[in-house]
Every structure is written in structure tokens, then in C-alpha cells.
Design an enzyme around this catalytic site. Structure first.
Site, PDB file in Angstrom:
ATOM      1  N   GLY A   1       0.802  -1.238   0.000  1.00 14.44           N
ATOM      2  CA  GLY A   1       0.000   0.000   0.000  1.00 14.44           C
ATOM      3  C   GLY A   1       0.827   1.276   0.000  1.00 14.44           C
ATOM      4  O   GLY A   1       0.306   2.345   0.310  1.00 14.44           O
TER       5      GLY A   1
ATOM      6  N   LYS B   1       6.697  16.682  -3.716  1.00 15.83           N
ATOM      7  CA  LYS B   1       6.935  16.931  -2.286  1.00 15.83           C
ATOM      8  C   LYS B   1       8.032  17.969  -2.071  1.00 15.83           C
ATOM      9  O   LYS B   1       7.906  18.833  -1.204  1.00 15.83           O
ATOM     10  CB  LYS B   1       7.259  15.605  -1.588  1.00 15.83           C
ATOM     11  CG  LYS B   1       6.045  14.675  -1.556  1.00 15.83           C
ATOM     12  CD  LYS B   1       6.427  13.264  -1.174  1.00 15.83           C
ATOM     13  CE  LYS B   1       5.219  12.344  -1.107  1.00 15.83           C
ATOM     14  NZ  LYS B   1       5.592  10.923  -1.046  1.00 15.83           N
TER      15      LYS B   1
END
Ligand code: HSE
Length: 407
Positions: free
Chosen positions: A182, A200
Site C-alpha cells: 500500500g 513533495k
């Protein structure tokens, strides 16, 4: 009681609902009020959820509900997230998101709308998953002029590189494992081609220097070209390969920003950050280097940061938290080819060492069979490219090149 809505019930969204339900008492004692999940927006059915009765497929059920004061956007992607978030802010609802694509593409505009509407737009989870970084940069480090921010900002690629280095695992197998756990994006190209890390570092650069840095202005390389030969030869020189997002402020006030694999020296604090962990170094003029470390991806770590923002929004319903940067036009960013660094180069060809030394000057070399790896002194990328062309025309094939991270 504060009513909230969660848009998206995927990995992060289900984690947010889980924490709000399982940590209800803990959150109540910190806030003095109950956080009540009034609606969850998702097109799928979740009949086994303990809050199955609160699911809706219709965004209008959220926007038109005056009791919902905080909306969590954890759908990911830009469509329809951008539109929904904008409408929520304009309707006077605070918004919390983990969506780095959204913040990197539209952060300046959404922050301006939030300011105008006197509501909060928060995105702690958008960088570094569970690691506190947005709040420390805007609050704890506010006294500093930030000279540099450099980080391992993508859990999936760090996981893949770690598995390649430590277990000799094939790239595809390691990626599959990261997806199963995940960590990876819906489209893992965003991870392995460096776009997620780029978004980011754009968010951190915007925060550090007060002007929006758009991902399109940032040179970005991923890890798809990294081989086990690179990994092994880097190690022979005392380095480990990491995907790094880095922004530096130059003496003329402009910024040098890049996302690329780099050779990080063993002695660097970032060199031991492995698996899905992220690490971010912020260089303040008062503090010196401060390093933030933790799980940068995954359900509960990311949801933890989202829930912290929800609590902050609930605590600041009337008074807006100061979190802002202006729009940017890219003119404060240097051309990436002018960026200076030393280079690791892997080559093959007759008399490669002598030819490389003649063209690049002082170099450190390591040989491995037919291959030679060498490290150059610092130079601009434009200069480096020119020298590589000369080397190739002398009959030496350049197999790979990776920047040396001075971090
Ligand atoms: N795909 C991202 C990562 C998720 O691997 O870091 C967290 O942003």
C-alpha cells in the site's frame, strides 16, 4: 461536537476513519469535543464498515451540509479533487488533504482562497506521510533562514532501492511488494519516475522560500535506470544510492532545485534511511541541520498526520492558522544545467581511466571487469555533458552517471 466529512475511502481515507473511530476518546481528551464523521464520499460500497450508513456517492451531500465544518480530501489526483476542495473552501469549510499532487499544482491558489474565506487549508500528510514536517517548518523553524532542504521523500522508491541493495531483489518484484503493502501511488510511474518526490520537494521549497514552485519547473529523474552495477560500484566508493529531492538557496537569492537519484555518503544521516521510511534534512542558519525521520507512506502513518490537521482545524475554527505562500513564476529558479555537483560515472572502453583523467582532470576510480567507475570534481551539469561527449568521441561508452549528493 465537530462534524467532518471524508472524501475518499481508499488506503489513507479508511485509515483516517479508523483512527477517528478507534482513538475517539484520546482525541476527545485532546480537543474537548467529539469529532464526528458525518459523511464519507466514495463511489464504491462498503457494507461491512461500522459507518456504512454514512457513505454517499454525491458530493452535494457534503457541500450542502452546513454542519460539516471540516472536509478531508484523500481521493488523490486532481480531478475531481481540485474542484471539490475549491468549492469546500469557498463554502467556508476548512479542508485537510494528503494530496501532494493537488498541493504542488494548486497550493498557492487554494491557500489564497482559504485566506480570503478565513478558513484553514492544511496538508501535513502531503509530505513525509506520518513525519511532522510542514508544521515544524512553519512553526518550530520559523526563526531560521533555510539554506537547504534535502530528503528521501518517496517510500516506494526507497523500499525498492533498499530491497535491491540488501536482498539483491529485482526491481519489478520489489515494486510489486511495495504496491501490495500500500505504499505505491495508483499509477506507480509517479513513484519510480520521481514525480511524487518532485511534488513533495516543490511543497517544501514553496514553504521554505515563500513562492510557489511548480513541478514543471523542476528537473526530475527517477530510479528506473539504476542498476545493480551502479549500486555495487557506489558502495565501493562509500556511498549508497537514494532518490533525493533537494532545494538550495544560492547566494544571489535564487534557488537550485532538483529531484534525482544521488550517491549519498555513508556518513550522511540520510544514508541509513531504508525501506518505506522517509528522511528530510532542513538546514537552518540558527539550528544547523535538523533531520526528520519516520514512515513516509502507508495507511495509519499518513492517516495520523491527516487526523492531526483535523484536530488543528477544529481547534482553530474562528482564528485561521498562518500557513501561506505566494504564487510563483519560476524566475527565482536556476536552470538545472547550471547546477553544480560532483558526478559518479560508469563507463566501458579501452584506456577508459587514462582518457577520463585527461578530460575530467583529477578523478577517483574503481574498476570492475570491463567497467570503470569514477567520481569527478564539482562542475555544472552543462560542463559535465560536454566532457561526456568528448569522452564518448574518444571511444569510451558512458553507461550511467549519477550526481553526488553533498548531504
Ligand atoms: N507513493 C508515495 C510513496 C505515498 O511511496 O512515498 C506517500 O506519499
Amino acid at each position: 461536537m465537530v462534524s467532518v466529512a471524508i472524501m475518499g475511502h481508499g488506503v489513507v481515507g479508511s485509515g483516517v476513519a479508523e483512527i477517528l473511530l478507534t482513538h475517539k476518546q484520546k482525541l476527545f481528551s485532546g480537543l474537548g469535543e467529539e469529532i464526528y464523521i458525518k459523511k464519507v464520499l466514495d463511489l464504491r460500497e462498503f457494507p461491512d464498515s461500522p459507518i456504512a450508513d454514512r457513505f454517499t456517492k454525491n458530493f452535494e451531500d457534503i457541500i450542502n451540509d452546513l454542519e460539516i465544518r471540516v472536509v478531508v480530501e484523500v481521493m488523490g489526483g486532481l480531478k475531481p479533487a481540485y474542484d471539490f476542495v475549491k468549492r469546500c473552501l469557498k463554502a467556508g469549510k476548512s479542508v485537510v488533504t494528503s494530496n501532494k499532487e493537488l498541493v504542488a499544482a494548486h497550493g498557492a491558489e487554494l491557500l489564497a482562497i482559504a485566506k480570503e474565506e478565513n478558513v484553514n487549508f492544511m496538508f501535513e500528510a502531503s509530505v513525509g506521510g506520518g513525519i511532522p514536517i510542514i508544521r515544524p517548518m512553519t512553526q518550530c523553524l520559523v526563526a531560521n533562514n533555510v539554506g537547504e532542504v534535502a530528503g528521501i521523500l518517496n517510500g516506494t522508491t526507497n523500499f525498492i532501492l533498499t530491497k535491491m541493495i540488501e536482498d539483491g531483489m529485482q526491481f519489478e518484484d520489489a515494486l510489486k511488494l511495495a504496491q501490495d503493502l500500500g505504499f505505491a501511488e495508483r499509477n506507480p510511474a509517479a513513484d519510480i519516475e520521481g514525480h511524487d518526490a518532485c511534488r513533495k520537494i516543490c511543497i517544501l521549497a514553496s514553504l521554505a522560500y515563500g513562492k510557489h514552485v511548480y513541478p514543471e519547473s523542476v528537473h526530475t529523474e527517477g530510479i528506473t535506470a539504476i542498476t545493480l552495477d551502479d549500486v555495487n560500484l557506489a558502495e565501493a566508493f562509500g556511498y549508497v544510492i537514494k532518490l533525493i529531492g533537494r532545494v538550495k538557496k544560492l547566494s544571489d537569492g535564487r534557488i537550485d532545485i532538483i529531484t534525482a537519484p544521488m550517491l549519498v555518503p555513508f556518513k550522511s544521516q540520510l544514508s541509513n534511511i531504508d525501506n518505506e521510511f522517509n528522511g528530510i534534512m532542513v538546514r537552518g542558519d540558527c539550528t544547523g541541520d535538523v533531520v526528520f525521520y519516520g514512515k513516509g507512506a502507508g495507511k495509519l502513518p499518513t492517516a495520523s498526520a491527516v487526523v492531526a490537521d483535523i484536530v488543528d482545524c477544529c481547534k482553530h475554527m474562528k482564528e485561521r492558522r498562518f500557513l501561506f505562500w505566494a504564487d510563483g513564476d519560476g524566475r527565482n529558479i536556476i536552470d538545472w544545467r547550471e547546477s553544480v555537483s560532483a558526478m559518479f560515472v560508469r563507463v566501458t572502453g579501452a584506456d577508459a581511466a587514462a582518457k577520463a583523467e585527461q578530460i575530467f582532470g583529477d578523478i577517483n576510480t574503481v574498476s570492475d571487469g570491463d567497467m570503470l567507475a569514477f567520481i569527478t570534481c564539482e562542475m555544472t551539469y552543462a560542463d559535465f555533458e560536454e566532457k561526456c561527449r568528448t569522452l564518448e568521441s574518444a571511444g569510451v561508452r558512458v553507461l550511467s552517471h549519477i550526481r553526488i549528493g553533498d548531504i
